[in-house]
Design a protein around this motif. Structure first.
Motif, PDB file in Angstrom:
ATOM      1  N   ILE A  36       0.811  -1.232   0.000  1.00 50.17           N
ATOM      2  CA  ILE A  36       0.000   0.000   0.000  1.00 50.17           C
ATOM      3  C   ILE A  36       0.839   1.274   0.000  1.00 50.17           C
ATOM      4  CG2 ILE A  36      -2.005  -1.119   1.047  1.00 50.17           C
ATOM      5  CD1 ILE A  36      -0.193   1.389   3.162  1.00 50.17           C
ATOM      6  N   ALA A  37       2.112   1.202   0.283  1.00 47.41           N
ATOM      7  CA  ALA A  37       2.969   2.398   0.294  1.00 47.41           C
ATOM      8  C   ALA A  37       3.484   2.636  -1.120  1.00 47.41           C
ATOM      9  CB  ALA A  37       4.115   2.230   1.286  1.00 47.41           C
ATOM     10  N   ARG A  38       2.758   3.449  -1.883  1.00 50.79           N
ATOM     11  CA  ARG A  38       3.062   3.654  -3.292  1.00 50.79           C
ATOM     12  C   ARG A  38       3.165   5.137  -3.632  1.00 50.79           C
ATOM     13  NH1 ARG A  38      -1.166   0.153  -6.533  1.00 50.79           N
ATOM     14  NH2 ARG A  38      -0.113   1.189  -8.269  1.00 50.79           N
ATOM     15  N   ALA A  39       4.349   5.523  -4.119  1.00 47.32           N
ATOM     16  CA  ALA A  39       4.574   6.917  -4.528  1.00 47.32           C
ATOM     17  C   ALA A  39       3.582   7.290  -5.623  1.00 47.32           C
ATOM     18  CB  ALA A  39       6.005   7.093  -5.013  1.00 47.32           C
ATOM     19  N   GLY A  40       2.972   8.463  -5.452  1.00 45.25           N
ATOM     20  CA  GLY A  40       1.998   8.934  -6.418  1.00 45.25           C
ATOM     21  C   GLY A  40       0.603   8.393  -6.205  1.00 45.25           C
ATOM     22  N   VAL A  41       0.468   7.407  -5.313  1.00 46.58           N
ATOM     23  CA  VAL A  41      -0.839   6.795  -5.049  1.00 46.58           C
ATOM     24  C   VAL A  41      -1.257   7.053  -3.604  1.00 46.58           C
ATOM     25  CG1 VAL A  41      -2.158   4.629  -5.032  1.00 46.58           C
ATOM     26  CG2 VAL A  41      -0.425   5.023  -6.800  1.00 46.58           C
ATOM     27  N   THR A  42      -0.410   6.667  -2.640  1.00 52.95           N
ATOM     28  CA  THR A  42      -0.736   6.882  -1.226  1.00 52.95           C
ATOM     29  C   THR A  42       0.173   7.927  -0.571  1.00 52.95           C
ATOM     30  OG1 THR A  42       0.649   4.995  -0.568  1.00 52.95           O
ATOM     31  CG2 THR A  42      -1.724   4.575  -0.917  1.00 52.95           C
ATOM     32  N   PHE A  43       1.227   8.313  -1.267  1.00 53.44           N
ATOM     33  CA  PHE A  43       2.064   9.431  -0.829  1.00 53.44           C
ATOM     34  C   PHE A  43       2.717  10.031  -2.061  1.00 53.44           C
ATOM     35  CE2 PHE A  43       5.081   5.954  -0.976  1.00 53.44           C
ATOM     36  CZ  PHE A  43       6.255   6.534  -1.433  1.00 53.44           C
ATOM     37  N   GLN A  44       3.178  11.244  -1.900  1.00 60.06           N
ATOM     38  CA  GLN A  44       3.902  11.869  -3.007  1.00 60.06           C
ATOM     39  C   GLN A  44       5.095  12.629  -2.468  1.00 60.06           C
ATOM     40  OE1 GLN A  44       0.938  14.342  -4.829  1.00 60.06           O
ATOM     41  NE2 GLN A  44       1.331  16.078  -3.506  1.00 60.06           N
ATOM     42  N   TYR A  45       6.097  12.724  -3.320  1.00 62.00           N
ATOM     43  CA  TYR A  45       7.284  13.492  -2.972  1.00 62.00           C
ATOM     44  C   TYR A  45       7.060  14.937  -3.398  1.00 62.00           C
ATOM     45  CZ  TYR A  45       9.636   9.072  -2.095  1.00 62.00           C
ATOM     46  OH  TYR A  45       9.984   7.849  -1.593  1.00 62.00           O
ATOM     47  N   THR A  46       7.368  15.865  -2.492  1.00 64.98           N
ATOM     48  CA  THR A  46       7.249  17.284  -2.782  1.00 64.98           C
ATOM     49  C   THR A  46       8.592  17.944  -2.493  1.00 64.98           C
ATOM     50  OG1 THR A  46       6.637  18.021  -0.554  1.00 64.98           O
ATOM     51  CG2 THR A  46       4.854  17.168  -1.949  1.00 64.98           C
ATOM     52  N   GLU A  47       8.707  19.214  -2.804  1.00 62.85           N
ATOM     53  CA  GLU A  47       9.957  19.932  -2.510  1.00 62.85           C
ATOM     54  C   GLU A  47      10.206  20.035  -1.015  1.00 62.85           C
ATOM     55  OE1 GLU A  47       8.285  24.498  -2.851  1.00 62.85           O
ATOM     56  OE2 GLU A  47       8.992  23.491  -4.663  1.00 62.85           O
TER      57      GLU A  47
END
Length: 194
Positions: free
Chosen positions: A109-120
């Protein structure tokens, strides 16, 4: 009132599991309109592998049919989380950490762009506005102690994907005084706001 509740059990024990008993009572107390259920102990999830990682890092619109199939279970798990406003998780402590089934669920469930995203400003969780109640049981690993890698890890990972409202109900002295530990946890369940 809780509209949709996701109930997750992770104990490999079917009978005599302290966490299964506690999560069942929590779910009963919360009286949700709809309950989704995952049993990670009885029906273990697959571990992520090279094919899964490759599919996950391929942009959604460029995925092959095989890659979409590889991610289908993960998509279902994420959809369950997204649908739930309350999540109840059973956390038996195995060797000071989370059970393998629960770790597999976290990986899926820990998926970049799905359940979290990277920001500046660093990562930002996307599964916000959810209440999480964790029923923890261990022989002697006290929740919050230096030896408690399970609750700290689970709290961190839930927060990482946006779920930062996490409450613990702990029966964490089962090896030394099982009756008192379970009684204390059951009393904590009865104090939970519905």
């Amino acid at each position: 009132m809780t509209k949709t509740l996701l109930h997750i059990d992770a104990s490999v024990r079917r009978d005599g599991s302290a966490t299964r008993g506690l999560t069942a009572r929590i779910v009963e107390r919360l009286d949700a309109a709809r309950v989704l259920y995952r049993d990670l102990g009885a029906a273990p999830l697959p571990l992520i592998d090279d094919a899964w990682v490759s599919a996950n890092f391929t942009p959604a619109d460029a995925r092959s049919e095989a890659q979409r199939a590889t991610l289908a279970l993960s998509d279902d798990l994420v959809a369950e989380l997204a649908a739930a406003d309350t999540i109840v998780i059973g956390l038996p402590v195995y060797n000071f950490s989370v059970p393998a089934g629960l770790k597999a669920w976290i990986d899926l469930i820990a998926r970049a762009g799905v359940t979290f995203q990277y920001t500046e400003n660093g990562p930002r969780g996307l599964l916000t506005g959810k209440r999480v109640i964790v029923a923890m049981a261990s022989g002697g690993t006290t929740e919050g102690s230096d030896a408690d890698f399970a609750a700290r890890y689970l709290r961190f990972m839930l927060g990482f994907v946006g779920m930062d409202s996490v409450e613990f109900v702990a029966a964490d002295s089962l090896a030394t005084d099982a009756d008192a530990s379970l009684r204390s946890a059951q009393e904590a369940v009865e104090r939970l706001a519905a």
